[in-house]
Design a protein around this motif. Sequence first.
Motif, PDB file in Angstrom:
ATOM      1  N   ILE A  47      12.521   2.215  -1.032  1.00 46.69           N
ATOM      2  CA  ILE A  47      12.451   1.458  -0.113  1.00 46.69           C
ATOM      3  C   ILE A  47      12.306   0.882  -1.219  1.00 46.69           C
ATOM      4  O   ILE A  47      12.042   1.049  -3.127  1.00 46.69           O
ATOM      5  CB  ILE A  47      11.014   1.455   0.554  1.00 46.69           C
ATOM      6  N   ILE A 102       5.245   2.738   7.171  1.00 51.28           N
ATOM      7  CA  ILE A 102       5.341   2.453   5.797  1.00 51.28           C
ATOM      8  C   ILE A 102       4.189   2.372   4.830  1.00 51.28           C
ATOM      9  O   ILE A 102       3.968   2.460   3.398  1.00 51.28           O
ATOM     10  CB  ILE A 102       5.912   1.331   5.075  1.00 51.28           C
ATOM     11  N   GLY A 103       3.419   2.059   5.172  1.00 52.05           N
ATOM     12  CA  GLY A 103       1.817   0.766   4.296  1.00 52.05           C
ATOM     13  C   GLY A 103       1.071   2.955   4.114  1.00 52.05           C
ATOM     14  O   GLY A 103       0.354   2.803   2.418  1.00 52.05           O
ATOM     15  N   TYR A 113      24.146  24.724   2.417  1.00 51.67           N
ATOM     16  CA  TYR A 113      24.875  24.083   1.197  1.00 51.67           C
ATOM     17  C   TYR A 113      26.162  25.652   1.338  1.00 51.67           C
ATOM     18  O   TYR A 113      26.163  25.480  -0.267  1.00 51.67           O
ATOM     19  CB  TYR A 113      23.117  24.651   0.401  1.00 51.67           C
ATOM     20  N   VAL A 115      13.346  23.850   4.721  1.00 48.31           N
ATOM     21  CA  VAL A 115      13.762  23.411   5.264  1.00 48.31           C
ATOM     22  C   VAL A 115      15.193  24.925   6.069  1.00 48.31           C
ATOM     23  O   VAL A 115      14.777  25.668   5.848  1.00 48.31           O
ATOM     24  CB  VAL A 115      14.749  23.179   4.223  1.00 48.31           C
ATOM     25  N   ALA A 131       0.975  -1.253  -0.052  1.00 51.49           N
ATOM     26  CA  ALA A 131      -0.042  -0.138   0.386  1.00 51.49           C
ATOM     27  C   ALA A 131       0.796   1.147  -0.285  1.00 51.49           C
ATOM     28  O   ALA A 131       1.001   2.206   1.108  1.00 51.49           O
ATOM     29  CB  ALA A 131      -0.884   0.196   1.336  1.00 51.49           C
ATOM     30  N   LEU A 132       1.807   0.721  -0.691  1.00 47.58           N
ATOM     31  CA  LEU A 132       2.030   2.342  -1.315  1.00 47.58           C
ATOM     32  C   LEU A 132       2.286   2.965  -1.454  1.00 47.58           C
ATOM     33  O   LEU A 132       2.090   3.294  -3.175  1.00 47.58           O
ATOM     34  CB  LEU A 132       3.987   1.857  -1.720  1.00 47.58           C
ATOM     35  N   GLY A 174       8.033  20.864   7.806  1.00 51.13           N
ATOM     36  CA  GLY A 174       9.604  20.325   7.562  1.00 51.13           C
ATOM     37  C   GLY A 174      10.053  20.869   5.609  1.00 51.13           C
ATOM     38  O   GLY A 174      10.705  20.290   5.853  1.00 51.13           O
ATOM     39  N   ASN A 175       8.627  20.998   5.214  1.00 48.12           N
ATOM     40  CA  ASN A 175       9.262  20.663   3.862  1.00 48.12           C
ATOM     41  C   ASN A 175      10.375  22.069   3.543  1.00 48.12           C
ATOM     42  O   ASN A 175      10.780  22.013   2.618  1.00 48.12           O
ATOM     43  CB  ASN A 175       7.944  20.880   3.378  1.00 48.12           C
ATOM     44  N   LYS A 191      10.505   2.894  -4.745  1.00 47.30           N
ATOM     45  CA  LYS A 191      10.076   4.255  -3.831  1.00 47.30           C
ATOM     46  C   LYS A 191      10.284   5.061  -3.405  1.00 47.30           C
ATOM     47  O   LYS A 191      10.865   4.616  -2.739  1.00 47.30           O
ATOM     48  CB  LYS A 191       8.368   3.479  -3.619  1.00 47.30           C
ATOM     49  N   TYR A 192       9.738   6.076  -3.566  1.00 46.62           N
ATOM     50  CA  TYR A 192      10.637   7.241  -2.356  1.00 46.62           C
ATOM     51  C   TYR A 192       9.343   7.544  -1.382  1.00 46.62           C
ATOM     52  O   TYR A 192       8.604   7.673  -1.913  1.00 46.62           O
ATOM     53  CB  TYR A 192      10.415   8.302  -3.137  1.00 46.62           C
ATOM     54  N   LEU A 193       9.852   7.358  -0.114  1.00 44.06           N
ATOM     55  CA  LEU A 193       9.310   8.079   1.260  1.00 44.06           C
ATOM     56  C   LEU A 193       9.486   9.270   1.561  1.00 44.06           C
ATOM     57  O   LEU A 193       8.296   9.644   2.305  1.00 44.06           O
ATOM     58  CB  LEU A 193       9.899   6.669   2.001  1.00 44.06           C
ATOM     59  N   THR A 194      10.029   9.767   1.289  1.00 45.66           N
ATOM     60  CA  THR A 194      10.131  11.488   1.708  1.00 45.66           C
ATOM     61  C   THR A 194      10.776  12.127   0.275  1.00 45.66           C
ATOM     62  O   THR A 194      11.055  11.554  -0.350  1.00 45.66           O
ATOM     63  CB  THR A 194      11.053  11.711   3.062  1.00 45.66           C
ATOM     64  N   ASP A 195      10.865  13.576   0.659  1.00 44.32           N
ATOM     65  CA  ASP A 195      11.626  14.040  -0.199  1.00 44.32           C
ATOM     66  C   ASP A 195      12.333  14.680  -0.329  1.00 44.32           C
ATOM     67  O   ASP A 195      12.980  13.930   1.185  1.00 44.32           O
ATOM     68  CB  ASP A 195      10.429  15.323  -0.744  1.00 44.32           C
ATOM     69  N   SER A 196      13.311  15.544  -0.394  1.00 47.61           N
ATOM     70  CA  SER A 196      14.612  15.905  -0.476  1.00 47.61           C
ATOM     71  C   SER A 196      15.066  16.864   0.243  1.00 47.61           C
ATOM     72  O   SER A 196      15.813  17.696   0.181  1.00 47.61           O
ATOM     73  CB  SER A 196      15.382  15.514  -1.498  1.00 47.61           C
ATOM     74  N   SER A 197      14.057  17.552   0.736  1.00 51.94           N
ATOM     75  CA  SER A 197      14.303  18.796   1.503  1.00 51.94           C
ATOM     76  C   SER A 197      14.671  19.217   2.438  1.00 51.94           C
ATOM     77  O   SER A 197      15.475  19.982   2.677  1.00 51.94           O
ATOM     78  CB  SER A 197      12.584  19.658   1.797  1.00 51.94           C
ATOM     79  N   CYS A 249       4.486   8.752  -4.237  1.00 49.59           N
ATOM     80  CA  CYS A 249       4.773  10.280  -3.414  1.00 49.59           C
ATOM     81  C   CYS A 249       4.752  10.896  -4.035  1.00 49.59           C
ATOM     82  O   CYS A 249       5.475  11.932  -4.327  1.00 49.59           O
ATOM     83  CB  CYS A 249       6.005   9.925  -2.450  1.00 49.59           C
ATOM     84  N   GLU A 295      20.846   9.125  -2.772  1.00 48.67           N
ATOM     85  CA  GLU A 295      21.399  10.623  -3.345  1.00 48.67           C
ATOM     86  C   GLU A 295      21.288  11.018  -4.514  1.00 48.67           C
ATOM     87  O   GLU A 295      21.179   9.700  -5.618  1.00 48.67           O
ATOM     88  CB  GLU A 295      22.345   9.911  -2.860  1.00 48.67           C
ATOM     89  N   VAL A 347       2.806   6.070   4.141  1.00 46.08           N
ATOM     90  CA  VAL A 347       3.764   6.681   4.353  1.00 46.08           C
ATOM     91  C   VAL A 347       3.520   7.810   5.224  1.00 46.08           C
ATOM     92  O   VAL A 347       3.889   8.946   4.829  1.00 46.08           O
ATOM     93  CB  VAL A 347       3.915   7.424   2.848  1.00 46.08           C
ATOM     94  N   LYS A 381       2.552  15.301   2.467  1.00 44.58           N
ATOM     95  CA  LYS A 381       2.162  14.037   3.691  1.00 44.58           C
ATOM     96  C   LYS A 381       3.294  13.838   4.210  1.00 44.58           C
ATOM     97  O   LYS A 381       3.910  13.427   5.497  1.00 44.58           O
ATOM     98  CB  LYS A 381       2.001  13.132   3.098  1.00 44.58           C
ATOM     99  N   TYR A 382       4.625  14.874   3.860  1.00 43.59           N
ATOM    100  CA  TYR A 382       5.889  14.260   5.096  1.00 43.59           C
ATOM    101  C   TYR A 382       5.426  14.882   6.397  1.00 43.59           C
ATOM    102  O   TYR A 382       6.605  15.178   6.769  1.00 43.59           O
ATOM    103  CB  TYR A 382       6.737  14.810   3.806  1.00 43.59           C
ATOM    104  N   ARG A 384      27.708  17.683   4.518  1.00 47.30           N
ATOM    105  CA  ARG A 384      27.982  19.331   3.772  1.00 47.30           C
ATOM    106  C   ARG A 384      29.512  19.799   3.578  1.00 47.30           C
ATOM    107  O   ARG A 384      29.885  19.991   4.485  1.00 47.30           O
ATOM    108  CB  ARG A 384      27.722  19.957   4.719  1.00 47.30           C
ATOM    109  N   ARG A 425      12.852  -6.438   1.476  1.00 44.15           N
ATOM    110  CA  ARG A 425      13.279  -5.001   0.913  1.00 44.15           C
ATOM    111  C   ARG A 425      14.279  -4.058   1.295  1.00 44.15           C
ATOM    112  O   ARG A 425      14.840  -5.077   2.562  1.00 44.15           O
ATOM    113  CB  ARG A 425      11.697  -4.013   0.873  1.00 44.15           C
ATOM    114  N   GLN A 468      21.717  15.953  -1.953  1.00 48.17           N
ATOM    115  CA  GLN A 468      20.379  16.105  -1.554  1.00 48.17           C
ATOM    116  C   GLN A 468      19.882  15.044  -1.149  1.00 48.17           C
ATOM    117  O   GLN A 468      19.775  13.768  -2.103  1.00 48.17           O
ATOM    118  CB  GLN A 468      19.707  15.875  -3.317  1.00 48.17           C
ATOM    119  N   LYS A 469      19.609  14.460  -0.364  1.00 46.58           N
ATOM    120  CA  LYS A 469      18.830  13.218   0.629  1.00 46.58           C
ATOM    121  C   LYS A 469      17.474  12.623   0.742  1.00 46.58           C
ATOM    122  O   LYS A 469      16.782  13.640   1.044  1.00 46.58           O
ATOM    123  CB  LYS A 469      19.394  12.191   2.032  1.00 46.58           C
TER     124      LYS A 469
END
Lengths: 173, 439
Positions: free
Chosen positions: B189, B236-237, A38, A31, A15-16, A28-29, B198-204, A19, B176, B239, A24-25, A146, B170, B184-185
């Motif tokens: 998974i 994970i299910g 940087y 930064v 159920a992924l 903290g979007n 699949k990506y679980l977070t963004d890279s902010s 994204c 990266e 996110v 949904k994260y 960094r 998995r 950027q990280k």
Amino acid sequence: MTFAPKAAVLLAVLALAACNNPNKYGAGNGVVDPGGAYGDGGVTQGSINDPNSPAYFNATIGDKVHFLVDQSTLSDEARTILTGQAQWLVGHPQYNAIIEGHADEQGTREYNLALGARRASSVQEYLVSQGVAGSRLRTVSYGKERPIAVCSAPECYNQNRRAVTVISLGAGS
Amino acid sequence: MLRYVLAALAALSLTPAPVLAQQGPLRIEITDGVIEPLPYALPTFVAETADAGKMAQDITAVIAADLSGTGLFREIPQTAHIQRFASFETPVSYPDWQAINAQALIVGGVAVSGGQVVVKFRLFDIYSGQQLGEGQQLAASAASWRRLAHKVADVIYSRVTGESGYFDSRVVFVSESGSKDARQKRLAIADYDGANLKYLTDSSTIVFAPRFSPTGDKVIYTTYETGFPRIKLLDIGNVRASLLPEVPGTMTFAPRFSPDGNSIVYSMEQGGNTDLYKMGVNGGGATRLTNSPAIETAPSFSPDGSRIVFESDRSGTQQLYIMSANGGQPTRISFGEGRYGTPVWSPRGDLIAFTKQHAGRFHIGVMRTDGSEERLLTASFLDEGPSWSPNGRVIMFTRESAGAGGTANLYSVDISGRNLKKVEGVGQASDPAWSPLLP
């Protein structure tokens, strides 16, 4: 030799969700990047010749000090720079500072994070010993995440083993 | 008869002494520590419904990639096959397979109907001329077809080696991108073989060192989203993720689950000093486990949950120590030259994998839990962060290349030091953590 259909293994669909929704994260979007992760920029307005400008702090006094391999001990050169930083901070109480600790890439990730924290803490302790209120200072470590110099050689490692004092206008100023 | 023990696997003889597991007609020749892989034949599974042809081909290819990818099996090309299977029930003509020196034969069928895939298969021991184990049938939704293939391969691996498999698993890791000074990280998974990324977070923000919960449905990791390192728990299910509580003014990082999934051991830095702590998985009841002016980090529980291995520089350099899971006096276990970090306890309990730095090189290695029989499996400019396969036979880790254009990739190696290879399909990546075998 019999073919025995075992209990069918039913696999749940993973159920992924795709994204594509950054919300949904959670928080903290944006930064929160007090140190200008940087680069070691921070506040850079003003002239390096104006002793009241952040640029003077960053460039003329020097916002960073360097460390030996695996060390968090301050060298004489580092103490001279930090003494200048402390005097400036005492004279400019409207500024606060975050001290970033960094490590070179020659180490494991989590150890380097802890090592960077040691370095930042050394700087913080020294600034406090020189009269800067501890409440104006905070530390953070970036470990080896960094680097400012990207070659894999001692001259770059020397630059990356550093603590950077990043100043910003505090609340109420 | 096919159940011989692949020498790399067995008691894992730590010396490269030749082990000749020659039982009956099976020939496993090991010379100079190099195993002769077991030759197997895998005819494309028979399509049992009209539209199952492509699925049968894909599933067969994944099974072959799993088996051959271990380095323990070698596929005999299909062009060499003499017998062809028109039906799953076609009787095996053993002489046809003996003629091409196959030792194992896998015959299977695939049916697709109503969005469901059904796979059945049988494994044959060619030299003894009989089926090995019963035939099996597995079913799943079409979207999970790769898992079906991995499960078939796990059964075959298990029947031939006597060990549980690791294909239906998995890996969570850090994806990266970007230049070395502005990397950027983001968490990602994928299946163990790099598929289904699949990506679980963004890279902010910076994230690193994720770890699976014992049931594989949650991931715990370190994030800078508040500007400072904090521990976050992600489901994970759906996110969804939440930060665990912190003591203000500290950094918290390096979290790992206990084997029962109820608690988390982690590092907290306060005033420049980093020690190990433990708290409930919901963030309550934090207790301190170490109390020294040195750096204590990178903890890992023993599989029974009774002990924790970790790294500390209390001796002056990074070394490995074991203590009770409740804290107390630790015992140093690493005594070789160089420094040792990132210890990870094998799921079998017998070995500890680690990163070693010595003479300007990085190595992934293993040692027994008392520190004896240390063996280095890799060497490069920068290898770090081992993670165990669910059966404790393979280690995945980060390999980073040198220089301004240096990049990180995931690699795996088996614990004999053989079969070193890059994990394809996941791009630049670091900090892999291998899941348990999926249910």
